[in-house]
Design an enzyme around this catalytic site. Structure first.
Site, PDB file in Angstrom:
ATOM      1  N   TYR A 119     -10.510   5.016  15.100  1.00 42.23           N
ATOM      2  CA  TYR A 119      -9.767   5.447  14.031  1.00 42.23           C
ATOM      3  C   TYR A 119      -9.663   6.857  14.191  1.00 42.23           C
ATOM      4  O   TYR A 119      -8.216   6.831  13.949  1.00 42.23           O
ATOM      5  CB  TYR A 119     -10.218   4.217  13.140  1.00 42.23           C
ATOM      6  CG  TYR A 119      -9.150   4.781  11.724  1.00 42.23           C
ATOM      7  CD1 TYR A 119      -7.775   4.025  11.067  1.00 42.23           C
ATOM      8  CD2 TYR A 119      -9.635   5.746  10.961  1.00 42.23           C
ATOM      9  CE1 TYR A 119      -7.347   4.106  10.521  1.00 42.23           C
ATOM     10  CE2 TYR A 119      -8.379   6.014   9.307  1.00 42.23           C
ATOM     11  CZ  TYR A 119      -7.223   4.871   9.806  1.00 42.23           C
ATOM     12  OH  TYR A 119      -6.474   4.747   8.140  1.00 42.23           O
ATOM     13  N   LYS A 159      -6.183   8.131  14.854  1.00 42.05           N
ATOM     14  CA  LYS A 159      -5.852   9.047  13.185  1.00 42.05           C
ATOM     15  C   LYS A 159      -5.167  10.481  14.464  1.00 42.05           C
ATOM     16  O   LYS A 159      -4.861  11.827  13.885  1.00 42.05           O
ATOM     17  CB  LYS A 159      -6.246   9.535  12.215  1.00 42.05           C
ATOM     18  CG  LYS A 159      -6.222   7.798  11.988  1.00 42.05           C
ATOM     19  CD  LYS A 159      -4.943   7.529  11.935  1.00 42.05           C
ATOM     20  CE  LYS A 159      -4.496   6.274  10.579  1.00 42.05           C
ATOM     21  NZ  LYS A 159      -3.184   5.948  10.817  1.00 42.05           N
ATOM     22  N   ASN A 200       4.114   4.959   9.525  1.00 51.25           N
ATOM     23  CA  ASN A 200       2.990   4.527   8.574  1.00 51.25           C
ATOM     24  C   ASN A 200       1.770   3.840   8.788  1.00 51.25           C
ATOM     25  O   ASN A 200       0.649   3.239   8.109  1.00 51.25           O
ATOM     26  CB  ASN A 200       3.161   4.714   6.928  1.00 51.25           C
ATOM     27  CG  ASN A 200       2.411   4.182   6.308  1.00 51.25           C
ATOM     28  OD1 ASN A 200       1.777   4.763   5.520  1.00 51.25           O
ATOM     29  ND2 ASN A 200       2.437   2.621   5.466  1.00 51.25           N
ATOM     30  N   ALA A 201       2.513   2.811   9.683  1.00 55.30           N
ATOM     31  CA  ALA A 201       1.838   1.447   9.500  1.00 55.30           C
ATOM     32  C   ALA A 201       0.490   1.991  10.402  1.00 55.30           C
ATOM     33  O   ALA A 201       0.580   2.782  10.969  1.00 55.30           O
ATOM     34  CB  ALA A 201       1.669   0.600  10.508  1.00 55.30           C
ATOM     35  N   GLY A 202      -0.806   1.369   9.672  1.00 53.83           N
ATOM     36  CA  GLY A 202      -1.880   1.758  10.136  1.00 53.83           C
ATOM     37  C   GLY A 202      -3.051   0.211  10.150  1.00 53.83           C
ATOM     38  O   GLY A 202      -2.937  -0.568   9.312  1.00 53.83           O
ATOM     39  N   ASN A 205     -16.024  10.057  11.558  1.00 52.98           N
ATOM     40  CA  ASN A 205     -16.549   8.516  10.995  1.00 52.98           C
ATOM     41  C   ASN A 205     -17.173   8.041  10.951  1.00 52.98           C
ATOM     42  O   ASN A 205     -17.345   6.644  12.329  1.00 52.98           O
ATOM     43  CB  ASN A 205     -15.708   8.210   9.800  1.00 52.98           C
ATOM     44  CG  ASN A 205     -16.029   7.197   8.658  1.00 52.98           C
ATOM     45  OD1 ASN A 205     -17.236   7.753   8.214  1.00 52.98           O
ATOM     46  ND2 ASN A 205     -15.562   7.046   7.716  1.00 52.98           N
ATOM     47  N   GLY A 228       0.986  -1.606   0.051  1.00 50.81           N
ATOM     48  CA  GLY A 228      -0.438  -0.013   0.703  1.00 50.81           C
ATOM     49  C   GLY A 228       0.276   1.284   0.082  1.00 50.81           C
ATOM     50  O   GLY A 228       1.720   1.944  -0.730  1.00 50.81           O
TER      51      GLY A 228
HETATM   52  P1  NAD Z   1      -2.423  -1.295   4.494  1.00 51.57           P
HETATM   53  O1  NAD Z   1      -3.250  -1.890   5.003  1.00 51.57           O
HETATM   54  O2  NAD Z   1      -2.404  -1.251   2.915  1.00 51.57           O
HETATM   55  O3  NAD Z   1      -0.934  -1.471   4.441  1.00 51.57           O
HETATM   56  C1  NAD Z   1      -0.278  -1.448   5.749  1.00 51.57           C
HETATM   57  C2  NAD Z   1       1.109  -1.669   6.387  1.00 51.57           C
HETATM   58  O4  NAD Z   1       0.854  -1.307   8.035  1.00 51.57           O
HETATM   59  C3  NAD Z   1       0.890  -3.342   6.037  1.00 51.57           C
HETATM   60  O5  NAD Z   1       1.876  -3.736   5.571  1.00 51.57           O
HETATM   61  C4  NAD Z   1       0.688  -3.806   7.574  1.00 51.57           C
HETATM   62  O6  NAD Z   1       1.273  -5.599   7.940  1.00 51.57           O
HETATM   63  C5  NAD Z   1       1.705  -2.623   8.150  1.00 51.57           C
HETATM   64  N1  NAD Z   1       1.421  -3.115   9.678  1.00 51.57           N
HETATM   65  C6  NAD Z   1      -0.099  -2.864  10.674  1.00 51.57           C
HETATM   66  N2  NAD Z   1       0.283  -3.726  11.930  1.00 51.57           N
HETATM   67  C7  NAD Z   1       1.339  -3.514  11.875  1.00 51.57           C
HETATM   68  C8  NAD Z   1       2.448  -3.687  12.645  1.00 51.57           C
HETATM   69  N3  NAD Z   1       1.526  -4.020  13.801  1.00 51.57           N
HETATM   70  N4  NAD Z   1       3.824  -4.127  12.773  1.00 51.57           N
HETATM   71  C9  NAD Z   1       3.582  -3.534  11.943  1.00 51.57           C
HETATM   72  N5  NAD Z   1       2.884  -2.734  10.654  1.00 51.57           N
HETATM   73  C10 NAD Z   1       2.088  -3.127  10.529  1.00 51.57           C
HETATM   74  O7  NAD Z   1      -2.370   0.132   4.425  1.00 51.57           O
HETATM   75  P2  NAD Z   1      -2.835   1.519   3.509  1.00 51.57           P
HETATM   76  O8  NAD Z   1      -3.770   1.863   2.693  1.00 51.57           O
HETATM   77  O9  NAD Z   1      -1.018   1.697   3.165  1.00 51.57           O
HETATM   78  O10 NAD Z   1      -2.299   2.781   4.741  1.00 51.57           O
HETATM   79  C11 NAD Z   1      -1.504   2.779   4.747  1.00 51.57           C
HETATM   80  C12 NAD Z   1      -1.542   4.395   6.422  1.00 51.57           C
HETATM   81  O11 NAD Z   1      -2.237   5.435   5.989  1.00 51.57           O
HETATM   82  C13 NAD Z   1      -2.132   3.247   7.524  1.00 51.57           C
HETATM   83  O12 NAD Z   1      -1.989   3.822   8.596  1.00 51.57           O
HETATM   84  C14 NAD Z   1      -3.923   3.818   7.436  1.00 51.57           C
HETATM   85  O13 NAD Z   1      -4.263   4.395   8.700  1.00 51.57           O
HETATM   86  C15 NAD Z   1      -3.331   5.247   6.190  1.00 51.57           C
HETATM   87  N6  NAD Z   1      -4.337   5.525   5.886  1.00 51.57           N
HETATM   88  C16 NAD Z   1      -5.117   5.228   4.262  1.00 51.57           C
HETATM   89  C17 NAD Z   1      -6.140   5.485   3.876  1.00 51.57           C
HETATM   90  C18 NAD Z   1      -6.925   5.097   2.415  1.00 51.57           C
HETATM   91  O14 NAD Z   1      -7.241   4.917   2.139  1.00 51.57           O
HETATM   92  N7  NAD Z   1      -5.909   3.817   2.117  1.00 51.57           N
HETATM   93  C19 NAD Z   1      -6.585   6.292   4.147  1.00 51.57           C
HETATM   94  C20 NAD Z   1      -6.089   7.294   5.299  1.00 51.57           C
HETATM   95  C21 NAD Z   1      -4.940   7.129   5.999  1.00 51.57           C
END
Ligand code: NAD
Length: 463
Positions: A369, A373, A304-306, A363, A234
């Site tokens: 969440y 955030k 970034n992890a989430g 939301n 991601g």
């Molecule tokens: P994703 O789920 O595709 O990737 C998240 C990554 O974080 C994964 O590789 C996962 O393995 C890693 N992760 C989760 N828990 C973990 C842990 N305990 N230890 C280590 N790594 C861990 O998510 P994404 O869509 O790429 O989102 C990335 C960030 O952006 C997140 O913080 C998410 O909340 C935020 N975000 C995403 C969106 C969206 O639309 N995709 C929107 C708003 C915010």
């Protein structure tokens, strides 16, 4: 990857069918997909009002980026009717309007004149940047009314032009001797194809940290060291690739479950892959121990992890609350604290946290969440003041709907709604977020500190 619906709408036959039944196809957005170059503006033609206090400085700075700036003299604001090059407005890919001299509401008419006269002729994917004065609290109420009025104009114009893929953003500029120097690289970035899926945003120019000498953007990250959490897929994966394109040594961290993807990333970007489950304090601390043995401190930290565990509060289990708060808020807080405490983040460094527009708007089903955030935003606000003396800037990026494995889990209809609620009518790509993060990681972003930058395509949620 764009969603299948948007892809279908780009094919001539289905585009026609969609049109017949009243479905609009979102515009195709212009993206750089290349590292920064010396000519960030790549010969872009930029139209600018001549009267603004920052116009002359910006003209010089954008010219240095190989942008071709044409001044519009105030007496000929009606550019559509003037002769020569100005009549070929479609040839212009960028517009800058400096409104920082506005002090009385009658001056707002200049916005109407300047933009209305050539709006119809604007091509697709135009970039508009409007400068707004940030008045001190004691300023005349009418001057402050003007500045707020321009913000309203920016947000509404962004909505009107989104169907063409055109974006409209503003920078709020405080009265400060160094404002012009900090402003120029930010305006260049906003006008460039590296800044996509950002619209209707008002960025605040910060003078918090001391002004450092500014190398050109291209090459400015070469040799730096970055830690990116959640790097295996991601947005995290895109950030790692983009930083590596700029010559950054990337240390990607992810859970052991993502070992294979993490290893592939490390070989693709010629970086390091470290396994750590950030929900476990023991893993987090041993990650920091390993970093302590590195040859040099980090320059860039990307939290970034989430995860999401959506449920209404009524039905939410404690474990869902706990895991979301742990990974999205407590782990970034602890990791950042440990790195700073042990001197593992270099002076002049950058801390960037991935927040969300949910933090700004809330939301349904995301109290956990939204809490986590929003907490991240408080974290970067607090850190930015504390770390300013070390030249470390701290910002949050708030994505809207981005096409990643996380959002792929959302049911089809809800996903379509989420995409179409953006002014640009589609989801963003991980690369769009990565571009913003990469710019924030650079020395050129020194005028942005303690801010939240939305990469949301003008999503209707939040302010
Ligand atoms: P994703 O789920 O595709 O990737 C998240 C990554 O974080 C994964 O590789 C996962 O393995 C890693 N992760 C989760 N828990 C973990 C842990 N305990 N230890 C280590 N790594 C861990 O998510 P994404 O869509 O790429 O989102 C990335 C960030 O952006 C997140 O913080 C998410 O909340 C935020 N975000 C995403 C969106 C969206 O639309 N995709 C929107 C708003 C915010």
């Amino acid at each position: 990857m764009l969603d299948a619906w948007t892809e279908l709408g780009r094919l001539p036959l289905t585009r026609l069918m969609f049109k017949r039944i009243g479905i609009k196809t979102p515009p195709q957005l212009l993206r750089a997909f290349r590292p920064w170059s010396d000519d960030l503006l790549h010969g872009k033609q930029v139209l600018m009002n001549a009267a603004g206090p920052y116009s002359a400085d910006l003209k010089k700075a954008l010219g240095a980026q190989k942008g071709l700036v044409t001044f519009v003299k105030d007496e000929s604001l009606n550019v559509g009717e003037s002769k020569g090059a100005l009549t070929r407005i479609a040839a212009y890919q960028g517009t800058v309007f400096d409104s920082t001299a506005f002090q009385n509401v009658a001056e707002l008419d200049q916005l109407f004149k300047f933009f209305q006269s050539h709006l119809k002729q604007l091509g697709f994917n135009h970039r508009v940047v409007i400068l707004i004065k940030e008045w001190p609290g004691a300023a005349a109420p009418e001057a402050r009314a003007c500045a707020r009025a321009v913000e309203g104009f920016v947000r509404s114009l962004a909505k009107e032009l989104g169907a063409k893929g055109t974006v409209v953003n503003a920078v709020q500029v405080p009265e400060h001797p160094e404002s012009a120097q900090r402003l120029a690289p930010i305006v260049s970035f906003l006008l460039s194809d590296h800044c996509t899926f950002v619209t209707g945003q008002i960025l605040r120019l910060s003078t918090l940290a001391e002004l450092a000498e500014l190398p050109p953007l291209a090459g400015s990250l070469a040799g730096k060291r970055a830690l990116v959490t959640g790097a295996a897929q991601g947005i995290g994966y895109a950030i790692c690739r983009r930083l590596a394109d700029e010559g950054v040594h990337v240390i990607g961290v992810d859970r052991p479950q993502n070992r294979q993807a993490l290893r592939e990333l490390a070989s693709n970007v010629d970086g390091e892959a470290l396994e750590a489950d950030l929900s476990l304090e023991s893993d987090l601390l041993s990650l920091v121990d390993r970093l302590q043995n590195s040859p040099a401190p980090l320059d860039i930290l990307i939290n970034n992890a989430g995860i999401t565990r959506d449920r209404s509060l009524f039905a939410m289990e404690k474990a869902q609350w706990d895991s979301v708060l742990q990974i999205n808020l407590k782990a970034p807080l602890q990791l950042t604290h440990q790195l700073l405490h042990r001197g593992l983040l270099a002076n002049g460094g950058r801390v960037i946290c991935l927040s969300s527009i949910v933090a700004l708007a809330g939301n349904y089903g995301q109290t956990n969440y939204g809490t986590a955030k929003a907490g991240l935003i408080g974290l970067i606000e607090g850190l930015s003041t504390h770390l300013a003396r070390q030249g470390i800037s701290c910002n949050a990026v708030a994505p809207g709907f981005i096409e990643t494995p996380m959002t792929a889990q959302i049911p089809f209809v809800a996903k379509q709604f989420a995409r179409r609620l953006a002014t640009l009518g589609q989801g963003g790509l991980p690369d769009d977020v990565a571009e913003m993060v990469c710019f924030l990681a650079s020395p050129s972003s020194q005028g942005i500190n303690g801010s939240v930058l939305r990469v949301c395509g003008g999503h209707i949620l939040g302010s």
